[in-house]
Design a protein around this motif. Sequence first.
Motif, PDB file in Angstrom:
ATOM      1  N   ASP A 151      20.304   6.965  10.644  1.00  0.00           N
ATOM      2  CA  ASP A 151      20.341   8.805  10.913  1.00  0.00           C
ATOM      3  C   ASP A 151      20.200   9.281  12.024  1.00  0.00           C
ATOM      4  OD1 ASP A 151      19.330  10.991  11.058  1.00  0.00           O
ATOM      5  OD2 ASP A 151      19.686  11.605   8.845  1.00  0.00           O
ATOM      6  N   HIS A 152      20.980   9.397  13.259  1.00  0.00           N
ATOM      7  CA  HIS A 152      20.951   8.845  14.534  1.00  0.00           C
ATOM      8  C   HIS A 152      19.806  10.468  14.913  1.00  0.00           C
ATOM      9  CE1 HIS A 152      23.950  12.747  14.940  1.00  0.00           C
ATOM     10  NE2 HIS A 152      23.501  12.651  15.914  1.00  0.00           N
ATOM     11  N   TYR A 153      19.732  10.900  14.379  1.00  0.00           N
ATOM     12  CA  TYR A 153      18.333  11.813  14.529  1.00  0.00           C
ATOM     13  C   TYR A 153      17.644  11.493  14.979  1.00  0.00           C
ATOM     14  CZ  TYR A 153      21.012  16.718  14.908  1.00  0.00           C
ATOM     15  OH  TYR A 153      21.557  16.886  15.522  1.00  0.00           O
TER      16      TYR A 153
ATOM     17  N   GLY B 277      16.739   8.996  16.230  1.00  0.00           N
ATOM     18  CA  GLY B 277      16.895   7.910  17.800  1.00  0.00           C
ATOM     19  C   GLY B 277      16.785   8.905  18.622  1.00  0.00           C
ATOM     20  N   LYS B 278      16.512  10.619  17.965  1.00  0.00           N
ATOM     21  CA  LYS B 278      16.686  10.990  19.709  1.00  0.00           C
ATOM     22  C   LYS B 278      14.864  11.009  20.261  1.00  0.00           C
ATOM     23  CE  LYS B 278      20.331  14.031  18.012  1.00  0.00           C
ATOM     24  NZ  LYS B 278      21.026  14.513  18.637  1.00  0.00           N
ATOM     25  N   GLU B 279      15.446  11.079  21.762  1.00  0.00           N
ATOM     26  CA  GLU B 279      14.042  10.911  22.434  1.00  0.00           C
ATOM     27  C   GLU B 279      12.917  11.911  21.662  1.00  0.00           C
ATOM     28  OE1 GLU B 279      13.549   9.012  23.940  1.00  0.00           O
ATOM     29  OE2 GLU B 279      11.666   9.649  25.203  1.00  0.00           O
TER      30      GLU B 279
ATOM     31  N   GLY C 203      39.239  17.996  13.728  1.00  0.00           N
ATOM     32  CA  GLY C 203      40.070  16.863  13.488  1.00  0.00           C
ATOM     33  C   GLY C 203      39.386  16.307  12.290  1.00  0.00           C
ATOM     34  N   ARG C 204      37.938  16.657  12.140  1.00  0.00           N
ATOM     35  CA  ARG C 204      37.424  15.040  10.666  1.00  0.00           C
ATOM     36  C   ARG C 204      37.745  16.734  10.003  1.00  0.00           C
ATOM     37  NH1 ARG C 204      31.683  16.522  11.906  1.00  0.00           N
ATOM     38  NH2 ARG C 204      31.279  14.442  10.665  1.00  0.00           N
ATOM     39  N   GLY C 205      38.314  17.371   9.429  1.00  0.00           N
ATOM     40  CA  GLY C 205      38.485  18.570   8.379  1.00  0.00           C
ATOM     41  C   GLY C 205      38.917  17.439   7.248  1.00  0.00           C
TER      42      GLY C 205
ATOM     43  N   ARG D 230      25.910  18.461   2.787  1.00  0.00           N
ATOM     44  CA  ARG D 230      25.681  16.639   3.108  1.00  0.00           C
ATOM     45  C   ARG D 230      25.683  16.152   4.282  1.00  0.00           C
ATOM     46  NH1 ARG D 230      29.145  17.404  -1.418  1.00  0.00           N
ATOM     47  NH2 ARG D 230      28.312  16.799  -3.345  1.00  0.00           N
ATOM     48  N   ASP D 231      26.451  17.223   4.725  1.00  0.00           N
ATOM     49  CA  ASP D 231      26.428  16.451   6.572  1.00  0.00           C
ATOM     50  C   ASP D 231      25.638  15.980   6.724  1.00  0.00           C
ATOM     51  OD1 ASP D 231      28.665  15.030   8.259  1.00  0.00           O
ATOM     52  OD2 ASP D 231      28.435  17.452   8.957  1.00  0.00           O
ATOM     53  N   MET D 232      24.635  17.502   6.931  1.00  0.00           N
ATOM     54  CA  MET D 232      23.685  18.233   7.814  1.00  0.00           C
ATOM     55  C   MET D 232      21.751  18.210   7.411  1.00  0.00           C
ATOM     56  SD  MET D 232      24.859  18.069  11.289  1.00  0.00           S
ATOM     57  CE  MET D 232      23.402  18.858  12.275  1.00  0.00           C
ATOM     58  N   VAL D 233      23.122  18.919   5.325  1.00  0.00           N
ATOM     59  CA  VAL D 233      20.995  18.909   5.582  1.00  0.00           C
ATOM     60  C   VAL D 233      19.776  17.943   4.951  1.00  0.00           C
ATOM     61  CG1 VAL D 233      19.453  19.952   4.181  1.00  0.00           C
ATOM     62  CG2 VAL D 233      21.288  21.532   5.306  1.00  0.00           C
TER      63      VAL D 233
ATOM     64  N   ALA E 288      25.456  29.169  19.666  1.00  0.00           N
ATOM     65  CA  ALA E 288      25.108  28.460  20.932  1.00  0.00           C
ATOM     66  C   ALA E 288      25.398  26.274  20.335  1.00  0.00           C
ATOM     67  CB  ALA E 288      23.985  28.885  21.611  1.00  0.00           C
ATOM     68  N   ARG E 289      24.873  25.850  21.241  1.00  0.00           N
ATOM     69  CA  ARG E 289      24.491  24.363  20.864  1.00  0.00           C
ATOM     70  C   ARG E 289      22.921  24.207  20.618  1.00  0.00           C
ATOM     71  NH1 ARG E 289      24.169  19.072  22.459  1.00  0.00           N
ATOM     72  NH2 ARG E 289      24.542  16.919  20.789  1.00  0.00           N
ATOM     73  N   THR E 290      22.029  24.157  19.810  1.00  0.00           N
ATOM     74  CA  THR E 290      20.339  24.242  19.991  1.00  0.00           C
ATOM     75  C   THR E 290      20.608  23.469  18.521  1.00  0.00           C
ATOM     76  OG1 THR E 290      20.934  26.741  21.048  1.00  0.00           O
ATOM     77  CG2 THR E 290      18.422  26.036  20.408  1.00  0.00           C
TER      78      THR E 290
ATOM     79  N   LEU F 203      14.816  19.659  20.884  1.00  0.00           N
ATOM     80  CA  LEU F 203      15.755  18.317  20.489  1.00  0.00           C
ATOM     81  C   LEU F 203      17.037  18.582  21.747  1.00  0.00           C
ATOM     82  CD1 LEU F 203      15.874  18.224  17.446  1.00  0.00           C
ATOM     83  CD2 LEU F 203      14.167  17.556  18.116  1.00  0.00           C
ATOM     84  N   GLN F 204      17.792  19.709  21.821  1.00  0.00           N
ATOM     85  CA  GLN F 204      18.648  19.861  22.468  1.00  0.00           C
ATOM     86  C   GLN F 204      18.866  21.246  22.558  1.00  0.00           C
ATOM     87  OE1 GLN F 204      21.208  17.083  20.253  1.00  0.00           O
ATOM     88  NE2 GLN F 204      21.706  18.550  18.837  1.00  0.00           N
ATOM     89  N   PRO F 205      19.414  21.975  23.435  1.00  0.00           N
ATOM     90  CA  PRO F 205      19.944  21.510  25.141  1.00  0.00           C
ATOM     91  C   PRO F 205      18.536  20.746  26.033  1.00  0.00           C
ATOM     92  CG  PRO F 205      20.643  23.610  25.161  1.00  0.00           C
ATOM     93  CD  PRO F 205      20.609  22.862  24.206  1.00  0.00           C
TER      94      PRO F 205
HETATM   95  C1  BG6 Z   1      26.822  13.730  12.753  1.00  0.00           C
HETATM   96  C2  BG6 Z   1      28.205  15.074  11.944  1.00  0.00           C
HETATM   97  O1  BG6 Z   1      26.151  13.062  11.800  1.00  0.00           O
HETATM   98  O2  BG6 Z   1      25.880  15.062  13.395  1.00  0.00           O
HETATM   99  C3  BG6 Z   1      28.267  16.507  12.416  1.00  0.00           C
HETATM  100  O3  BG6 Z   1      28.887  14.266  10.881  1.00  0.00           O
HETATM  101  C4  BG6 Z   1      27.362  16.802  13.749  1.00  0.00           C
HETATM  102  O4  BG6 Z   1      29.189  16.794  11.827  1.00  0.00           O
HETATM  103  C5  BG6 Z   1      26.598  15.690  14.087  1.00  0.00           C
HETATM  104  O5  BG6 Z   1      28.492  16.992  14.369  1.00  0.00           O
HETATM  105  C6  BG6 Z   1      25.761  15.906  14.830  1.00  0.00           C
HETATM  106  O6  BG6 Z   1      25.132  15.672  16.126  1.00  0.00           O
HETATM  107  P1  BG6 Z   1      24.205  15.424  17.382  1.00  0.00           P
HETATM  108  O7  BG6 Z   1      23.802  14.766  17.931  1.00  0.00           O
HETATM  109  O8  BG6 Z   1      25.246  16.700  18.404  1.00  0.00           O
HETATM  110  O9  BG6 Z   1      23.621  16.606  17.143  1.00  0.00           O
END
Ligand code: BG6
Length: 478
Positions: free
Chosen positions: A172-174, A176-178, A217-219, A229-232, A330-332, A362-364
């Motif tokens: 879960d790449h979250y 790995g976030k610093e 493109g990920r539709g 499912r994708d995030m929560v 915004a991306r927050t 967490l970002q930005p």
């Molecule tokens: C992915 C999701 O796991 O995380 C994407 O499948 C999402 O839909 C992405 O955009 C978000 O990751 P980050 O690191 O950009 O917050």
Amino acid sequence: IPVENFDLVIFGATGDLARRKILPGLFRRYCAGQIPEGSQIIGAARSDEGDEGFRKTVAEAIREFGSGSHCEDGTLDQFLECIHYERVDAMGEAGWQELKGRLRDNVIKAFYFSVAPSLFGALAERLRSFGLADDDSRVVVEKPFGHNLETARALNQTLAQHFDEHQIYRIDHYLGKETVQNLMAVRFGNMLFEPLWNAQYVDHIQITVAETVDVGGRGGYYDKSGAMRDMVQNHLMQLLCLIAMEPPARFEPDAVRDEKLKVIRALDPVDYHHIVRGQYGADENQPGYRAHVEDPRSRTESFVALKCHISNWRWAGTPFYLRTGKKLKARTSEIAVVFKDAPHSIFGTDAGQHRNVLVIRLQPNEGMTLDVTIKEPGPGGMRLLDVPLDMSFAEALGAEADEVPDAYERLIMDVIRGNQTLFMRGDEVEAAWAWTDPIIEGWQNRGEVPKPYEPGSSGPEDALMLMHRDGRKWREIK
Ligand code: BG6
């Protein structure tokens, strides 16, 4: 500190994730001196690239997504010497003996499944039957880990037929976030916060992961998943666990994962009045969600906001509000711990109500702020004001902040080191699905249609109401 010499095989090496994240991430670790000479990174996929063809693909990916500064000074050419390629048929016999011939004895072997989950079983089986993997080898699997509890369980069982749990690294790449790791440092490395970290002092907690991107493109994938499912189920759940868990006895894989699992198991089922799902709609200038997916009547949500409760001694009565969505203002990404009001205001009601809020961004601009109440400067009497004690990690750490590896870099190095702390255990994933499934089934059974929201907004109006009804409000997405 360099890791040990390794052979890493990336299945699906020509795919998007490998190009965007895995290969550029490995290059950055190489530039940082962490990858020892002689280590091999072997791409494996169906196409007939050959070593040279694949090296070209890797170089292009690094130029596009990697760290540009080292591309021209010869480091990239040296890195490319670690890169190899083998054409392999995941479902058949072709290429496996040749791939085996490339692997060395007595080095760490890791196999990264950057492929559709439907191939996990076939790959795991062949790694064993062709004798590529041993009892110390590691397999790395990506999300989506299942589509619901049943499929996640089946995937766990399939992997378990060939590998032991200590060999399986679910990303879960979250994690790995610093700043996500910093969350643990803040909680368990300081005396200041932990005594206040409970229902007695915390009014509520908000977790927001807002994105500006659409599903573009990920539709195809996204429309079958949706934000739940994708995030929560994964990223927000992991953040919730780290915020809410009890202090583990040690910062070790099973100690940490045991505590996270207890949080998920203590989550109450969510009342459907406490969830809002949304879908971004069309406006004059931009196409809406349905223009990005095949089904023109899709009911998949691109936004979720919900309120949940953790039934244990620490958190009984403290609501956790979670929200995430695409195509927002915004991306927050941030976690806000909102503390309760002081029990009595010695300054009288005119001074207003003031609250401490600890925000972990967490970002930005990764960092932390703590809102504290002070006196408004000037001669105007005792009027109170909330000001942030602000700490941006980039500022505080100076040049060292640039050295911070991105999530994938860190996680891949942890695989080689054999450290599973930042990876999800099978039972955690299953518990998270067990909590998520009834929510999604409820939507289906009720035939619920997501609420439309304007692209570039903060989500549907109902999401704001979810908080207003409780006399609270979301922090602004900015
Ligand atoms: C992915 C999701 O796991 O995380 C994407 O499948 C999402 O839909 C992405 O955009 C978000 O990751 P980050 O690191 O950009 O917050």
